[in-house]
Design an enzyme around this catalytic site. Sequence first.
Site, mmCIF file in Angstrom:
data_model
loop_
_atom_site.group_PDB
_atom_site.id
_atom_site.type_symbol
_atom_site.label_atom_id
_atom_site.label_comp_id
_atom_site.label_asym_id
_atom_site.label_seq_id
_atom_site.Cartn_x
_atom_site.Cartn_y
_atom_site.Cartn_z
ATOM 1 N N ARG A 522 -20.829 -1.925 -18.562
ATOM 2 C CA ARG A 522 -20.110 -0.740 -19.138
ATOM 3 C C ARG A 522 -20.642 0.467 -18.605
ATOM 4 O O ARG A 522 -21.736 0.558 -18.110
ATOM 5 C CB ARG A 522 -20.457 -0.763 -20.576
ATOM 6 C CG ARG A 522 -19.645 -1.813 -21.391
ATOM 7 C CD ARG A 522 -18.011 -1.439 -21.451
ATOM 8 N NE ARG A 522 -17.903 -0.378 -22.146
ATOM 9 C CZ ARG A 522 -17.528 -0.240 -23.461
ATOM 10 N NH1 ARG A 522 -17.213 -1.321 -24.048
ATOM 11 N NH2 ARG A 522 -17.310 0.826 -24.107
ATOM 12 N N THR A 629 -27.068 -9.401 -18.581
ATOM 13 C CA THR A 629 -26.741 -10.584 -18.542
ATOM 14 C C THR A 629 -25.920 -10.963 -17.272
ATOM 15 O O THR A 629 -25.722 -11.965 -16.666
ATOM 16 C CB THR A 629 -25.903 -11.499 -19.832
ATOM 17 O OG1 THR A 629 -25.042 -10.370 -20.123
ATOM 18 C CG2 THR A 629 -26.806 -11.467 -21.035
ATOM 19 N N LYS A 633 -25.887 -13.581 -13.964
ATOM 20 C CA LYS A 633 -24.395 -14.010 -13.176
ATOM 21 C C LYS A 633 -24.591 -14.042 -11.842
ATOM 22 O O LYS A 633 -24.142 -14.642 -10.989
ATOM 23 C CB LYS A 633 -23.117 -13.627 -13.911
ATOM 24 C CG LYS A 633 -23.085 -13.832 -15.644
ATOM 25 C CD LYS A 633 -22.220 -12.897 -16.182
ATOM 26 C CE LYS A 633 -22.471 -13.074 -17.618
ATOM 27 N NZ LYS A 633 -21.954 -11.982 -18.648
HETATM 28 C C1 26Q Z 1 -21.759 0.284 -33.127
HETATM 29 C C2 26Q Z 1 -21.480 1.214 -33.865
HETATM 30 C C3 26Q Z 1 -19.977 1.567 -33.837
HETATM 31 C C4 26Q Z 1 -19.321 1.083 -33.137
HETATM 32 C C5 26Q Z 1 -19.721 0.255 -32.123
HETATM 33 C C6 26Q Z 1 -20.928 -0.195 -31.868
HETATM 34 C C7 26Q Z 1 -21.423 -1.135 -30.978
HETATM 35 C C8 26Q Z 1 -20.644 -2.260 -30.571
HETATM 36 C C9 26Q Z 1 -21.191 -2.874 -29.301
HETATM 37 C C10 26Q Z 1 -22.979 -0.903 -30.622
HETATM 38 C C11 26Q Z 1 -23.446 -1.811 -29.615
HETATM 39 C C12 26Q Z 1 -22.533 -2.885 -29.053
HETATM 40 C C13 26Q Z 1 -23.060 -3.778 -27.963
HETATM 41 C C14 26Q Z 1 -24.300 -3.982 -27.651
HETATM 42 C C15 26Q Z 1 -24.429 -4.626 -26.115
HETATM 43 O O1 26Q Z 1 -23.816 -5.285 -25.605
HETATM 44 N N1 26Q Z 1 -25.926 -4.852 -26.173
HETATM 45 C C16 26Q Z 1 -26.282 -5.459 -25.139
HETATM 46 O O2 26Q Z 1 -26.619 -6.875 -25.301
HETATM 47 C C17 26Q Z 1 -26.988 -7.846 -24.491
HETATM 48 C C18 26Q Z 1 -27.035 -9.259 -24.891
HETATM 49 O O3 26Q Z 1 -28.275 -9.246 -25.540
HETATM 50 C C19 26Q Z 1 -27.985 -7.211 -23.467
HETATM 51 O O4 26Q Z 1 -28.119 -7.939 -22.325
HETATM 52 C C20 26Q Z 1 -27.820 -5.767 -23.026
HETATM 53 O O5 26Q Z 1 -29.023 -5.226 -22.482
HETATM 54 C C21 26Q Z 1 -27.478 -5.079 -24.355
HETATM 55 O O6 26Q Z 1 -27.344 -3.824 -23.624
#
Ligand code: 26Q
Length: 789
Positions: A522, A629, A633
């Site tokens: 992202r 992650t 990969k």
């Molecule tokens: C929150 C509020 C409103 C709308 C969306 C969200 C939202 C949605 C998805 C907030 C965060 C996420 C996703 C976060 C994420 O993918 N974090 C990642 O998690 C991975 C797995 O543990 C880690 O390897 C990454 O470092 C971390 O960024």
Amino acid sequence: MTNKENFINTFKLALRLSFGKNLEEASDLEKYTALSETIMEFIADKWKETGEVYKDKRQAYYFSAEFLVGRSLYNNLVNLLLEEDVREILETLNMDLDEIADQEEDAALGNGGLGRLAACFMESAATLNLPLTGYGVRYREGLLKQSIVNGFQVESGDSWTKNGDPWSIRKYSESQIVEFKDMKVRAVPYDMPIIGYEGKSINTLRLWQSEALLDFDFEKFNNFKYDEALVGKNRAEDITRVLYPNDDQRSGKVLRLRQQYFFCSASIKDIIKKHLEKYESLDNIDDLVRIQLNDTHPVIGISEFVRILVDDYSYDFLQALEKTQRIFSYTNHTILQEAMEKWEESIVEDTNPRNLEIIMAIDEVLLEKLKDKNATEEEIQIMRIYKDGHINMANLGIFLSHTVNGVAKLHTDILKADVLKEWYKYYPEKFQNKTNGITPRRWLLMSNPELSALITRLLGSKDWVKDLSQLKKLEEFIDDDKVLEELMEIKFQKKKQLADYIYKHEGIKVDPASIFDIQIKRIHEYKRQLMNIFQVIYLYQRLKENPNLDILPRTFIFGGKSAPGYFRAKAIIKLINEVARVINNDLEIKGKIKVIFVENYRVSYGEKLFPAADISEQISTAGKEASGTGNMKFMLNATPTIGTYDGANIEIVEEAGFENNFIFGARVEELREIESTYQPMEIYLNDYQIKQVVDTLLNGTFVDNDSYMFLDIYNGLFKEDWSKPDSYFILKDLRPYIEAQGEVDRAYRDQRYWAQKCLMNLANAGKFSSDRTIKDYAENIWHIESSFI
Ligand code: 26Q
């Protein structure tokens, strides 16, 4: 396969029933659907059986707002050990498996790392015969589709089920009713099979879809109010209409909490219903159920569980809290303060007022406990669930969980020492680390069959697929020239395949002999794609000064989506595309460097990119990437990392050796020290070449079509407004990064030396199997055991 004829007959029947066509008439898309239906028929008995076997023992449930599943057909064939047979059968029918499998839309029901982690965990649990069921939301629109128009990101919808969804079974009879303050809706479960490797266990991912109790209001219709007759239906369906992009602005909050409450309430009711089919009461539910909360998104499930125990089953409040705490555990995935979910009181009230009351009562209990522990007033304010009119979901999750975990060593340490230090002080026994992992089935066996075959041949068996620690034995071949050459030959093949794919999809020719330097994830400021593209601009300027500069040809590949409302991330995408346009069209550069931004990066694109990389970009600001992650990969596909001392990178180089990777830049401790005094302007003024790079933002070298995007990037580096200048320390780390890139160039020149680095990364990737991670959750958080059928 036992019976090929049977398989063909089922396939033909599926084509006939679903499309009314025979083999000759059917399109590839129709063949894909029929083939998937055939697999569903093939696994049906085993799937049921697995569910039966799990019934008697403690089970765990993974609550997650996201499951980034990607494609299923090919992965399921691989896990069922059917791939070769099916390929052959299809050939006899004059059909090509790859073309058919390529018809499948990704199920992009997640944003990125957290959602993909949930999918990897589900697959690992099934492979280990562990009773783990996933619960989530069946969004009708997955993560936005990205196209690049004039270098800008343009979003469109992702209605991933428009051609049907052969991998889900709609179980209407197992619907649940979910009650909101202002309406009741029907939650209809769709079950997806999660096929473990070798197909011994088939677990379930249950995703809920929101529907109206009444499809259509006939009374209104009969009174000529045709539009109003549909209002209720639409309002109910809106709840699971779309996945929210991970957005710092947090717009459209109300519906997001509704989604969370919707799937948590339905899932808990489902768990309780199943429990009561077997036992007389809920008295023993805390012996038999474990629920893992994937970040704060499902934390509302805690108050919903308490509510049901108290209101529907007459448990005493404190007793309900105790039961709840034995069941729930919470995983934190982020250190960024702005990403911590806090809901306005009124939004919780509007969703379900009784839950708000329960949360307030829980907060009172927390307050008492903290006072008993002699916590200071300041500490209490930090740990409280209700504060300043907001509900802090992390605090609710931590208080009523028995375990809290981070996702990499460094991340867990930061939680303990910093982000959650008050909690750690009073509840140290709750904290654990679970370093993330990835499934080797999808990310190596399936996406890199060439490398998999080499590994199997060298190790003399395929056991590594289920026990990734065996890769360590590949170190034996560190001086074996033939093996090293073969490894590089495979890499070259994967690069050629990717080059073909990029040409087909992006219309750009890339040279597979150049170094493939890849950053896919992202788009976010802390991940510092901006620093990467700055480094590319720097190289470009050196080449313009000296067209004969001795550098190895390199292809810089970027991919990733920005949240639609994240202006600066979109600016970075525009900048990358603009740099690409200028450099790729500059004849003086003679193809020495090329820049590609791949459109609509997603799981299925990743499957082509990871195996083809020469160097993996993991350059986040130290302390900001919880784990990562994607880094794993790349490593598993024999790729060295250029990266910072952050997240799981640290553990990657611990395993594979510092000398086999390229680590640079400031550490967390250093950044913490200089934070308040950091002056990016000094770097800009003292390092002429860095100044030259930054100046291209404003001097017309690159143009942003009057969007003011490049000015925004410039301001982000120097202007003190709502955040500190260059808050992600891009200018600070740029020079060390450029030097590290120089080392990559030097190291790559000695192909044998380079191949050894690749091999060492592969050989030491064992730790990063999600099998290892999920075993750790099973043994140390859930206390569940494998069941053998
Ligand atoms: C929150 C509020 C409103 C709308 C969306 C969200 C939202 C949605 C998805 C907030 C965060 C996420 C996703 C976060 C994420 O993918 N974090 C990642 O998690 C991975 C797995 O543990 C880690 O390897 C990454 O470092 C971390 O960024």
